[in-house]
Design an enzyme around this catalytic site. Structure first.
Site, PDB file in Angstrom:
ATOM      1  N   LYS A  13      -3.468   3.964  -2.261  1.00 44.13           N
ATOM      2  CA  LYS A  13      -2.310   4.158  -3.141  1.00 44.13           C
ATOM      3  C   LYS A  13      -2.748   4.552  -4.552  1.00 44.13           C
ATOM      4  O   LYS A  13      -2.238   5.510  -5.126  1.00 44.13           O
ATOM      5  CB  LYS A  13      -1.468   2.861  -3.213  1.00 44.13           C
ATOM      6  N   ARG A  88       6.693  -5.305  -3.321  1.00 42.28           N
ATOM      7  CA  ARG A  88       5.824  -5.880  -2.301  1.00 42.28           C
ATOM      8  C   ARG A  88       6.547  -6.930  -1.466  1.00 42.28           C
ATOM      9  O   ARG A  88       5.945  -7.496  -0.548  1.00 42.28           O
ATOM     10  CB  ARG A  88       4.648  -6.562  -2.994  1.00 42.28           C
ATOM     11  N   ARG A 127     -15.116  -0.348  -3.259  1.00 43.88           N
ATOM     12  CA  ARG A 127     -14.326   0.188  -4.382  1.00 43.88           C
ATOM     13  C   ARG A 127     -14.868  -0.253  -5.743  1.00 43.88           C
ATOM     14  O   ARG A 127     -15.227  -1.402  -5.938  1.00 43.88           O
ATOM     15  CB  ARG A 127     -12.881  -0.310  -4.241  1.00 43.88           C
ATOM     16  N   ARG A 161     -13.451  -5.245  -9.065  1.00 43.73           N
ATOM     17  CA  ARG A 161     -12.431  -6.278  -9.196  1.00 43.73           C
ATOM     18  C   ARG A 161     -12.904  -7.599  -8.604  1.00 43.73           C
ATOM     19  O   ARG A 161     -13.555  -7.625  -7.563  1.00 43.73           O
ATOM     20  CB  ARG A 161     -11.156  -5.835  -8.481  1.00 43.73           C
ATOM     21  N   ARG A 172      -5.175 -11.120   1.372  1.00 45.47           N
ATOM     22  CA  ARG A 172      -4.352 -10.018   0.884  1.00 45.47           C
ATOM     23  C   ARG A 172      -3.699  -9.270   2.047  1.00 45.47           C
ATOM     24  O   ARG A 172      -2.545  -8.862   1.965  1.00 45.47           O
ATOM     25  CB  ARG A 172      -5.195  -9.080   0.004  1.00 45.47           C
TER      26      ARG A 172
HETATM   27  P1  ADP Z   1      -5.116   0.864  -2.923  1.00 43.66           P
HETATM   28  O1  ADP Z   1      -4.647   1.267  -4.290  1.00 43.66           O
HETATM   29  O2  ADP Z   1      -4.138   1.232  -1.845  1.00 43.66           O
HETATM   30  O3  ADP Z   1      -5.515  -0.577  -2.846  1.00 43.66           O
HETATM   31  P2  ADP Z   1      -7.416   2.604  -3.502  1.00 43.66           P
HETATM   32  O4  ADP Z   1      -6.750   3.876  -3.869  1.00 43.66           O
HETATM   33  O5  ADP Z   1      -7.996   1.786  -4.594  1.00 43.66           O
HETATM   34  O6  ADP Z   1      -6.437   1.704  -2.599  1.00 43.66           O
HETATM   35  O7  ADP Z   1      -8.554   2.961  -2.423  1.00 43.66           O
HETATM   36  C1  ADP Z   1      -9.462   1.964  -1.947  1.00 43.66           C
HETATM   37  C2  ADP Z   1     -10.872   2.567  -1.875  1.00 43.66           C
HETATM   38  O8  ADP Z   1     -10.911   3.540  -0.813  1.00 43.66           O
HETATM   39  C3  ADP Z   1     -11.304   3.299  -3.133  1.00 43.66           C
HETATM   40  O9  ADP Z   1     -12.664   2.998  -3.393  1.00 43.66           O
HETATM   41  C4  ADP Z   1     -11.100   4.782  -2.809  1.00 43.66           C
HETATM   42  O10 ADP Z   1     -12.063   5.596  -3.466  1.00 43.66           O
HETATM   43  C5  ADP Z   1     -11.288   4.820  -1.303  1.00 43.66           C
HETATM   44  N1  ADP Z   1     -10.362   5.790  -0.645  1.00 43.66           N
HETATM   45  C6  ADP Z   1      -9.099   6.102  -0.998  1.00 43.66           C
HETATM   46  N2  ADP Z   1      -8.555   7.011  -0.158  1.00 43.66           N
HETATM   47  C7  ADP Z   1      -9.505   7.279   0.773  1.00 43.66           C
HETATM   48  C8  ADP Z   1      -9.560   8.153   1.921  1.00 43.66           C
HETATM   49  N3  ADP Z   1      -8.505   8.914   2.285  1.00 43.66           N
HETATM   50  N4  ADP Z   1     -10.699   8.182   2.641  1.00 43.66           N
HETATM   51  C9  ADP Z   1     -11.764   7.414   2.284  1.00 43.66           C
HETATM   52  N5  ADP Z   1     -11.782   6.575   1.225  1.00 43.66           N
HETATM   53  C10 ADP Z   1     -10.676   6.502   0.463  1.00 43.66           C
HETATM   54  P1  ADP Z   2      -4.305  -3.667  -3.828  1.00 48.71           P
HETATM   55  O1  ADP Z   2      -5.623  -3.005  -3.945  1.00 48.71           O
HETATM   56  O2  ADP Z   2      -4.356  -4.864  -2.930  1.00 48.71           O
HETATM   57  O3  ADP Z   2      -3.204  -2.728  -3.496  1.00 48.71           O
HETATM   58  P2  ADP Z   2      -3.152  -4.333  -6.458  1.00 48.71           P
HETATM   59  O4  ADP Z   2      -3.966  -3.892  -7.620  1.00 48.71           O
HETATM   60  O5  ADP Z   2      -1.916  -3.584  -6.150  1.00 48.71           O
HETATM   61  O6  ADP Z   2      -4.104  -4.409  -5.197  1.00 48.71           O
HETATM   62  O7  ADP Z   2      -2.771  -5.870  -6.640  1.00 48.71           O
HETATM   63  C1  ADP Z   2      -3.729  -6.864  -6.921  1.00 48.71           C
HETATM   64  C2  ADP Z   2      -3.084  -8.243  -6.875  1.00 48.71           C
HETATM   65  O8  ADP Z   2      -2.070  -8.335  -7.896  1.00 48.71           O
HETATM   66  C3  ADP Z   2      -2.357  -8.586  -5.580  1.00 48.71           C
HETATM   67  O9  ADP Z   2      -3.233  -9.116  -4.599  1.00 48.71           O
HETATM   68  C4  ADP Z   2      -1.319  -9.617  -6.059  1.00 48.71           C
HETATM   69  O10 ADP Z   2      -1.908 -10.884  -6.265  1.00 48.71           O
HETATM   70  C5  ADP Z   2      -0.940  -9.068  -7.439  1.00 48.71           C
HETATM   71  N1  ADP Z   2       0.226  -8.153  -7.378  1.00 48.71           N
HETATM   72  C6  ADP Z   2       0.224  -6.821  -7.671  1.00 48.71           C
HETATM   73  N2  ADP Z   2       1.452  -6.290  -7.511  1.00 48.71           N
HETATM   74  C7  ADP Z   2       2.248  -7.309  -7.090  1.00 48.71           C
HETATM   75  C8  ADP Z   2       3.627  -7.396  -6.736  1.00 48.71           C
HETATM   76  N3  ADP Z   2       4.446  -6.325  -6.750  1.00 48.71           N
HETATM   77  N4  ADP Z   2       4.099  -8.613  -6.340  1.00 48.71           N
HETATM   78  C9  ADP Z   2       3.318  -9.710  -6.311  1.00 48.71           C
HETATM   79  N5  ADP Z   2       2.006  -9.692  -6.627  1.00 48.71           N
HETATM   80  C10 ADP Z   2       1.469  -8.503  -7.022  1.00 48.71           C
END
Ligand code: ADP
Ligand code: ADP
Ligand code: ZN
Length: 214
Positions: A13, A88, A127, A161, A172
């Site tokens: 995302k 969420r 990541r 992180r 998670r």
């Molecule tokens: P989210 O925001 O959904 O938690 P991220 O965008 O941070 O996920 O992606 C998680 C990890 O996977 C990052 O290190 C990113 O560089 C990698 N990643 C994202 N999209 C892809 C993909 N299509 N294929 C392989 N690795 C990916």
């Molecule tokens: P992810 O890589 O899991 O998509 P995020 O950066 O979106 O991680 O979120 C990290 C953490 O922040 C989550 O595990 C949760 O504890 C908190 N968080 C983020 N967005 C929300 C939300 N909309 N509602 C509740 N908790 C949230």
């Protein structure tokens, strides 16, 4: 255009939001990033969120709804925003509908990034991001062009992180399936859900999202 990116932790995302932000006049709104900033600043919200985030649970609906409610009013959101990590829970989705209505805004699409569960742990444990500009990277999937130097800003400082570890990932994922996955049905029923193949290469995922948004 206002959109939501939906998907489990590690689905991509944030990566896609960063790219959409670059290609279109839209701003990324990541509740996770806002909460991490609050924790770092030691604010009241940060104090409440810290332990919950470390354990992989969800911060209370009231807190994140309040954050988004205020953030959407900022001038940079007027041309469109990408919600990344919000809503969420079903109460958050209902609150979002209400607050958009109140503000005279609408939701154009909800894009689900579909990824096999087996790929998530690797994505999350590999990541990291630039400490200066926040650009996202991965140990094997998305390395900076020049090792150790951020493509976007040239910084040589990177961070990982605190919650990106195998133990927390399980919680998670559990939070995702228990609380967030029902949103897929919610938006499908409203006719707003589009799905893309999150297992594809990053550029291909972007292409599919572009196609879905039209
Ligand atoms: P989210 O925001 O959904 O938690 P991220 O965008 O941070 O996920 O992606 C998680 C990890 O996977 C990052 O290190 C990113 O560089 C990698 N990643 C994202 N999209 C892809 C993909 N299509 N294929 C392989 N690795 C990916
Ligand atoms: P992810 O890589 O899991 O998509 P995020 O950066 O979106 O991680 O979120 C990290 C953490 O922040 C989550 O595990 C949760 O504890 C908190 N968080 C983020 N967005 C929300 C939300 N909309 N509602 C509740 N908790 C949230
Ligand atoms: Zn950078």
């Amino acid at each position: 255009m206002n959109i939501i990116l939906l998907g489990p932790p590690g689905a991509g995302k944030g990566t896609q939001a960063e790219l959409i932000e670059k290609n279109r006049k839209m701003v990324q709104l990541s509740t996770g990033a806002m909460l991490r900033a609050a924790v770092k600043a030691g604010s009241e919200i940060g104090k409440k969120a810290d332990a919950i985030m470390k354990s992989g649970g969800l911060v209370s609906d009231d807190i994140v709804i309040g954050i988004i409610d205020e953030r959407i009013d900022e001038p940079d959101c007027k041309d469109g925003f990408i919600l990344d990590g919000f809503p969420r829970t079903l109460p958050q989705a209902a609150a979002l509908d209400e607050l958009l209505k109140k503000k005279g805004k609408s939701l154009d699409a909800v894009v689900e990034i579909k990824v096999d569960d087996g790929a998530l742990v690797d994505r999350i444990s590999g990541r990291y991001s630039c400490a200066k500009c926040g650009a996202g990277y991965h140990d094997t999937n998305l390395k900076p062009k020049q090792a150790g130097v951020c493509d976007k800003c040239g910084s040589t400082e990177f961070t990982r992180r605190a919650d990106d570890n195998a133990e927390t990932v399980k919680n998670r994922l559990m939070s995702y399936y228990r609380e967030t996955a029902p949103l897929l049905g919610y938006y499908y029923a409203k006719g707003q859900l589009k799905s893309v193949d999150g297992m594809a290469h990053i550029d291909e995922v972007t292409r599919q999202i572009d196609q879905a948004l039209g």
